[in-house]
Design a protein around this motif. Structure first.
Motif, mmCIF file in Angstrom:
data_model
loop_
_atom_site.group_PDB
_atom_site.id
_atom_site.type_symbol
_atom_site.label_atom_id
_atom_site.label_comp_id
_atom_site.label_asym_id
_atom_site.label_seq_id
_atom_site.Cartn_x
_atom_site.Cartn_y
_atom_site.Cartn_z
ATOM 1 N N PHE A 225 -14.311 2.905 1.328
ATOM 2 C CA PHE A 225 -13.041 2.171 1.334
ATOM 3 C C PHE A 225 -12.660 1.778 -0.085
ATOM 4 N N LEU A 226 -11.369 1.635 -0.272
ATOM 5 C CA LEU A 226 -10.785 1.461 -1.593
ATOM 6 C C LEU A 226 -11.369 0.267 -2.334
ATOM 7 N N GLU A 227 -11.523 -0.853 -1.650
ATOM 8 C CA GLU A 227 -11.988 -2.072 -2.306
ATOM 9 C C GLU A 227 -13.430 -1.947 -2.799
ATOM 10 N N SER A 230 -13.050 1.308 -5.979
ATOM 11 C CA SER A 230 -11.690 1.458 -6.493
ATOM 12 C C SER A 230 -11.648 2.362 -7.723
ATOM 13 N N TYR A 251 -8.249 10.541 1.151
ATOM 14 C CA TYR A 251 -7.997 9.445 2.083
ATOM 15 C C TYR A 251 -9.280 8.675 2.391
ATOM 16 N N ALA A 469 -10.390 -4.015 4.919
ATOM 17 C CA ALA A 469 -10.011 -2.603 4.790
ATOM 18 C C ALA A 469 -9.743 -1.957 6.135
ATOM 19 N N GLY A 474 -4.993 -2.913 6.758
ATOM 20 C CA GLY A 474 -5.876 -2.747 5.610
ATOM 21 C C GLY A 474 -5.757 -1.371 4.974
ATOM 22 N N SER A 475 -6.411 -1.204 3.832
ATOM 23 C CA SER A 475 -6.277 0.033 3.058
ATOM 24 C C SER A 475 -6.772 1.251 3.828
ATOM 25 N N SER A 476 -7.907 1.134 4.514
ATOM 26 C CA SER A 476 -8.437 2.280 5.262
ATOM 27 C C SER A 476 -7.580 2.592 6.483
ATOM 28 N N ARG A 478 -4.354 2.062 6.772
ATOM 29 C CA ARG A 478 -3.124 2.702 6.284
ATOM 30 C C ARG A 478 -3.378 4.155 5.890
ATOM 31 N N SER A 479 -4.522 4.392 5.257
ATOM 32 C CA SER A 479 -4.872 5.744 4.839
ATOM 33 C C SER A 479 -5.039 6.669 6.038
#
Length: 495
Positions: A225-227, A230, A251, A469, A474-476, A478-479
């Motif tokens: 995950f992005l966080e 990064s 992704y 996430a 969260g970022s995941s 959305r991805s």
């Protein structure tokens, strides 16, 4: 025309073409379940035949897959008589996947007659199937069940190979300085996964071949995950600036964790019942995954170190390897499966720890997910496979990193220097073993000492980051939605 209309009304169908490694099948199976149960897809696993039994993998898929997910097993490939005699098992597996492509084509043709097939997902060494996917107008995706740092290394490998060749290095471990990987902390060549250290091996050359083909993919899906990573994910967005060339969209959709329920057998129930009786955050869980083992000498030191720490523990004990290595990969030659692991423990150890209520010993396997998520678990002594790391992060459990093989050395560098949620034991210079005193000290520090306080705090922060996430926005999440929309909007072609 009627067939096309009927097809467009069907659920979009995804085919997954994996390698046999359990560390890859587990997150892929969870990904498949999410597609089916949450996003209204249908999924088929097409499993290559490697000419040898994969009983544990078949048992896992048969027991963990919902009946709505189809699993097909391909027939054996032609004999691999041309495989070099000195090739390692990874080379054999990768080659067998390539030889399975004609059988994959036959299965895809049958699926197109009854499903709205939109995408093919392959493992990191499955790119030879891309030509077949193109024949059926299927989107081509690579699923990376590894960290983003591993993906960054794979994408950058052709460039690193050119540099090593230019400087005359046949083996990355001979390079004296740390090696820079885009967006990641530098690591030494000795920390590369074993099969990538020597540039002259057959397996290394296959990896170079496949990584050069990653730009043929329509996207790369990563179980991270992005966080958390990064730097690596941001570096992916810099097309070509790192020298690795233009990359497909990447992704991050993790962490994907196994959701298999507890088996209900007596040992599993006993583990959780014992944990229920312990104070919060007081227990160390010690396990080396499904394929890690120690030498007899190291097993003894670990046992006595756990006892000396005077901290509560659950230890998954596996019979020692015969070859004397301090950490080796599980294989049929190194371990006698009929041995009782408890027979190799120091004399009186079981009685002393049981009598004092200090520890619980488990043979070979334990319900790791349930143990790590239990409130009484305060630390994890782990071999540092990526799935185990994610399970620890999601539950806010700091680690003692004890790498044995594969990419675990690289993971340990990340855990100790980048994420800062793990201790790494020091080995004795004389015998290469981690001594009992070192083990006892690190266990005490991790569970309740001042030295472990920053690790425990960082673990709690990463637990919150992982939850964020994977939350609805969260970022995941959305991805994953981005990929889902691409697949749902893709127009397939009926042959």
């Amino acid at each position: 025309m009627e067939t096309t209309i009927k097809q467009q009304q069907q659920k979009p169908h995804i085919v997954i073409f994996p390698s046999p490694a359990m560390g890859h099948l587990i997150p892929l199976s969870e990904f498949a379940k999410r597609l089916v149960l949450t996003h209204n897809f249908s999924v088929t696993f097409i499993i290559p035949n490697f000419g040898f039994p994969i009983k544990s993998q078949k048992s896992f898929l048969d027991s963990s897959m919902p009946k709505t997910i189809q699993v097909l097993y391909l027939p054996p490939p032609p004999p691999l008589a041309d495989v070099p005699s000195d090739a390692d098992p990874s080379f054999f597996v990768i080659t067998a996947m390539t030889r399975a492509v004609p059988a994959l084509r036959d299965s895809l043709k049958l699926l197109t007659e009854s499903t709205r097939l939109v995408a093919l997902i392959v493992d990191v060494v499955g790119t030879d199937s891309f030509e077949v996917a193109r024949e059926f107008n299927l989107l081509r995706y690579i699923f990376v069940p590894l960290c983003a740092m591993s993906l960054s290394l794979l994408l950058h490998l052709p460039k690193l190979d050119e540099g090593a060749q230019a400087h005359g290095y046949s083996d990355y471990k001979d390079i004296p300085d740390p090696i820079k990987i885009p967006g990641c902390i530098p690591i030494r060549g000795t920390q590369f996964v074993d099969m990538l250290q020597n540039r002259n091996t057959h397996t290394y050359k296959l990896f170079i071949y496949h990584t050069k083909r990653y730009n043929l993919a329509d996207g790369i899906i990563v179980n991270s995950f992005l966080e958390l990573e990064s730097g690596a994910f941001n570096a992916f967005a810099d097309d070509g600036e790192d020298g690795s060339g233009k990359k497909p969209p990447i992704y991050p959709i993790g962490p994907l964790l196994q959701t298999r329920p507890i088996s209900g057998n007596d040992d599993d129930v006993e583990c959780l019942r014992w944990l229920d009786e312990q104070p919060r955050g007081s227990v160390l869980f010690a396990s080396f995954g499904s394929s890690g083992t120690l030498s007899q000498e190291q097993l003894t030191e670990l046992a006595l170190g756990l006892e000396m720490s005077e901290q509560r523990f659950i230890w998954v004990v596996r019979s020692p390897a015969k070859d004397g290595a301090s950490g080796v990969h599980y294989n049929a030659q190194s371990i006698n499966k009929d041995d009782d692991p408890f027979d190799f423990l120091p004399k009186g150890f079981m009685e002393r720890t049981r009598r004092g209520g200090l520890g619980l010993l488990v043979r070979s396997w334990a319900p790791q997910i349930q143990i790590l998520s239990h409130g009484s678990t305060g630390g994890f002594l782990s071999h540092c496979g990526w799935n185990s790391i994610l399970e620890s992060l999601v539950n806010g459990v700091p680690l003692i990193a004890w790498p044995l093989f594969g990419e675990q050395e690289m993971h340990t560098e990340m855990l100790t220097k980048q994420f800062k949620i793990a201790f790494r034991p020091n080995k004795n210079e004389e015998d290469g073993l981690v001594g009992r005193e070192e083990i006892a000290k690190l266990v005490r520090d991790l569970i309740l000492g001042e030295g472990g306080k920053p690790l425990r705090q960082k673990a709690r922060e990463l637990k919150e980051a992982a939850a964020t996430a994977t939350s609805a926005h969260g970022s995941s999440a959305r991805s994953l939605v981005q990929v889902i929309q691409i697949w749902k909007n893709h127009e397939t072609v009926m042959l």
